[in-house]
Scaffold this active site. Structure first.
Site, mmCIF file in Angstrom:
data_model
loop_
_atom_site.group_PDB
_atom_site.id
_atom_site.type_symbol
_atom_site.label_atom_id
_atom_site.label_comp_id
_atom_site.label_asym_id
_atom_site.label_seq_id
_atom_site.Cartn_x
_atom_site.Cartn_y
_atom_site.Cartn_z
ATOM 1 N N HIS A 13 -9.353 -3.613 -1.851
ATOM 2 C CA HIS A 13 -8.342 -2.897 -1.057
ATOM 3 C C HIS A 13 -8.670 -1.391 -1.015
ATOM 4 C CE1 HIS A 13 -3.908 -2.101 0.014
ATOM 5 N NE2 HIS A 13 -4.362 -0.903 -0.299
ATOM 6 N N GLU A 14 -8.980 -0.825 -2.199
ATOM 7 C CA GLU A 14 -9.299 0.612 -2.249
ATOM 8 C C GLU A 14 -10.604 0.914 -1.519
ATOM 9 O OE1 GLU A 14 -7.001 2.536 -3.049
ATOM 10 O OE2 GLU A 14 -5.794 0.971 -3.958
ATOM 11 N N CYS A 26 0.857 -1.183 0.000
ATOM 12 C CA CYS A 26 0.000 0.000 0.000
ATOM 13 C C CYS A 26 0.894 1.233 0.000
ATOM 14 C CB CYS A 26 -0.885 -0.017 1.247
ATOM 15 S SG CYS A 26 -1.988 1.400 1.374
ATOM 16 N N HIS A 59 -10.180 1.387 2.118
ATOM 17 C CA HIS A 59 -9.675 2.709 2.536
ATOM 18 C C HIS A 59 -10.830 3.665 2.859
ATOM 19 C CE1 HIS A 59 -5.345 2.547 2.191
ATOM 20 N NE2 HIS A 59 -5.388 2.035 0.972
#
Ligand SMILES: [Zn+2]
Length: 167
Positions: A135-136, A93, A139
Site C-alpha cells: 500500500h505504501e 488510508c 503511494h
C-alpha cells in the site's frame, strides 16, 4: 519535530511518481522524524512522503516484530523484487479518511530498500505486513488503494480492529 498536513485524495501531488532519494541528507532525516509524529497522531500504520507533499521515495510503517512489539521501519528507495500469492482484505488510508475498501494484494513480497544510514536491506513481508508495505509502495507510484479496491464504503466509526486501520 513538526506535524505535517496529510494531503487528501483529490490532491494532484498524490498522483505523481516520487523521485529517488539517492543522497540521505538532513532534510530526509527531518522528513522521517516529522512523519513519525504525523502518522502516530493520525493513528495510521504507515505513511508515505507524498502524503505530506514530498515527492521522494520514502515511507514509514509501524509493524509488529517477533517480540510482538510495534517497530517503526523506515524505507528509502524501496524496490519490490518479488511478489507471490494473493490475499484480500479491507484497507483504509490517511489520505482517504472515513472510508475503507477491499483490495487484492500479494501474500508475500520481497523488498529491497535502504535505511536512514544508507544500509541496503532485503526483507520479506507476509500477510498484513505485505499489505501495508505494498500500500505504501503504491503511494510512491501515485497509486491510491481506491484505484484497486472494490466495494469502497464508509468506515463504521468507533470500530478499531486491524482491518480498519488507516494505512
Ligand atoms: Zn495510504
Amino acid at each position: 519535530m513538526a506535524l505535517r498536513n496529510i494531503l487528501k485524495e483529490d490532491d494532484p501531488t498524490l498522483r505523481k511518481r516520487s523521485r529517488e532519494v539517492s543522497e540521505i541528507n538532513e532534510r530526509i532525516i527531518i522528513l522521517l522524524e516529522d512523519r513519525t509524529k504525523t502518522m502516530t497522531e493520525g493513528a495510521g500504520v504507515g505513511l508515505a512522503a507524498p502524503q505530506v507533499g514530498v515527492l521522494r521515495r520514502v515511507f514509514i510503517a509501524s509493524l509488529v516484530n517477533d517480540q510482538e512489539e510495534n517497530e517503526l521501519k523506515e524505507f528509502i528507495d524501496p524496490e519490490i523484487i518479488e511478489a507471490e500469492g494473493e490475499q484480500e482484505g479491507d484497507e483504509g488510508c490517511l489520505s482517504v479518511p472515513g472510508y475503507i475498501g477491499t483490495v487484492k494484494r500479494p501474500k508475500r513480497i520481497r523488498i529491497k530498500y535502504k535505511d536512514r544510514h544508507g544500509n541496503e536491506k532485503v526483507e520479506d513481508f507476509t500477510d498484513f505486513h505485505a499489505v501495508v508495505v505494498s500500500h505504501e509502495f503504491d503511494h510512491l507510484e501515485g497509486i491510491l488503494y481506491t484505484d484497486k479496491a472494490k466495494d469502497i464504503r464508509e468506515a463504521v466509526s468507533g470500530a478499531h480492529d486491524e482491518e480498519e486501520t488507516d494505512i
